[in-house]
Design an enzyme around this catalytic site. Sequence first.
Site, PDB file in Angstrom:
ATOM      1  N   SER A  23       0.807  -1.224   0.000  1.00 11.37           N
ATOM      2  CA  SER A  23       0.000   0.000   0.000  1.00 11.37           C
ATOM      3  C   SER A  23       0.840   1.273   0.000  1.00 11.37           C
ATOM      4  O   SER A  23       0.342   2.326  -0.385  1.00 11.37           O
ATOM      5  CB  SER A  23      -0.929   0.013   1.212  1.00 11.37           C
ATOM      6  OG  SER A  23      -0.171  -0.082   2.404  1.00 11.37           O
TER       7      SER A  23
ATOM      8  N   ASP B 247      -4.653   6.950   8.540  1.00 10.67           N
ATOM      9  CA  ASP B 247      -5.758   6.087   8.958  1.00 10.67           C
ATOM     10  C   ASP B 247      -5.339   4.998   9.944  1.00 10.67           C
ATOM     11  O   ASP B 247      -6.081   4.048  10.165  1.00 10.67           O
ATOM     12  CB  ASP B 247      -6.395   5.438   7.722  1.00 10.67           C
ATOM     13  CG  ASP B 247      -5.391   4.588   6.953  1.00 10.67           C
ATOM     14  OD1 ASP B 247      -4.216   4.502   7.382  1.00 10.67           O
ATOM     15  OD2 ASP B 247      -5.760   4.014   5.915  1.00 10.67           O
TER      16      ASP B 247
ATOM     17  N   HIS C 123      -1.502   3.960   7.212  1.00  9.98           N
ATOM     18  CA  HIS C 123      -0.880   4.663   6.082  1.00  9.98           C
ATOM     19  C   HIS C 123      -0.570   6.115   6.419  1.00  9.98           C
ATOM     20  O   HIS C 123      -1.231   6.698   7.285  1.00  9.98           O
ATOM     21  CB  HIS C 123      -1.812   4.581   4.869  1.00  9.98           C
ATOM     22  CG  HIS C 123      -2.238   3.170   4.556  1.00  9.98           C
ATOM     23  ND1 HIS C 123      -3.486   2.679   4.868  1.00  9.98           N
ATOM     24  CD2 HIS C 123      -1.547   2.140   4.028  1.00  9.98           C
ATOM     25  CE1 HIS C 123      -3.553   1.397   4.513  1.00  9.98           C
ATOM     26  NE2 HIS C 123      -2.387   1.043   4.014  1.00  9.98           N
TER      27      HIS C 123
END
Length: 375
Positions: A43, A350, A353
Amino acid sequence: MKILFHTLLALLLFLAISHTLPLLAGSFPISPNFPVVFNFGDSNSDTGELSSGLGFRLQPFNGQTYSFNPPSSGRFCNGRLMVDFLMEAIDRPYLRAYLDSISTQTYRRGCNFAAAGSTIQKANAASISPFGFGVQVSQFITFKYKVLQLIQQDEELERYLPSEYYFKNGLYMFDIGQNDLAGAFYSKTLDQVFALIPTILDIFQDGIKRLYVEGARNFWIHNTGPLGCLAQVVSLFGRDKSKLDEFGCVSDHNQAAKLFNLQLRGLLKKLPQQYPDSRFTYVDIFSIKSDLILNHSNYGFDHSIMVCCGTGGPPLNYNNQVHCGSTATLNGTIIIAKPCNDSSKYVNWDGIHYTEAANRFVARHILTGKYSEAT
Ligand SMILES: *[C@@H]1O[C@H](CO)[C@@H](O)[C@H](O)[C@H]1NC(C)=O
Ligand SMILES: *[C@@H]1O[C@H](CO)[C@@H](O)[C@H](O)[C@H]1NC(C)=O
Ligand SMILES: *[C@@H]1O[C@H](CO)[C@@H](O)[C@H](O)[C@H]1NC(C)=O
């Protein structure tokens, strides 16, 4: 006069841009000289791969800070990622995800195989992403085979697809390993996690070898960040305060990240001898992110671990049951994890991230060249 002015302006802009690019001896810079960029990872650099591949849309708070086109950015972030800022610095479009079938962009200048949740190790039934590193490399090999076959049939297609020359001279970027470590801690002791690291890196090396055989020569490898400073890790593994270091990060997770990086660097020092005429650059993301987290207030950030888009309030504003943008009923009350008012004051978006502001900070530091090393 007007033409002269524009020429001058273009020249000044060119000088300004070329000046900001790191041109250090030793490590090679991220530079516009690479005709194409291929990226592999999780990610930290997923530009829409997992959401395209699994067919879902991210909660709309993701991408809210930046006007992506199309707006569904597929990034786990309020805005741009490190890799987006790196592409901006060399005046390239953002990397299009390999599985993104609907786009206004071609793959001529790059393709991104990174998918959120991916590990270096093979995915299993519990994995978030089925696109482990080996699968990403296989996807690349299939991509290359099909592209070259098409170009062989019709040379005109070089306007839309990378040529053989591009594949040979392209930049191959990597940012993966964080999820292997994070996942291991759910079932293993610290010593067992340490013991797993050489196995993880063997699998990484297999992937690098397969890419080398395909002609890849320029390898740009990010090490892994301070995992123990992510709010998710702190909330799950830091309830016992003796597990935390002086900065509020889980020290076991950071120790594992450090050992992973040490061994990754060791591996990258070996590879150039095994793979002649290749270049490897090791980029110390851990140091940049640690500096940002530990010295956040010097850099204009108010919060280093507490998340922007979450719920529960300080100290973490994070609840593992209620992720950014989703709602849950707790004790009969409906709660929603919403973004903070000013994400530029937060390092963490969040819980897992980084915010766009933090990613910009990291990219700027990468671009100084001071954190890169030719191995
Ligand atoms: C924090 O800033 C100080 C002073 O600039 C520096 O010496 C230190 O290395 C920084 N911390 C990290 C983790 O980079
Ligand atoms: C829910 O209620 C219980 C019992 O009153 C309490 O201990 C707990 O902290 C509450 N949880 C939340 C999220 O408010
Ligand atoms: C955002 O700002 C508004 C108005 O200043 C304030 O009422 C609200 O509490 C703030 N929300 C958060 C999450 O900080």
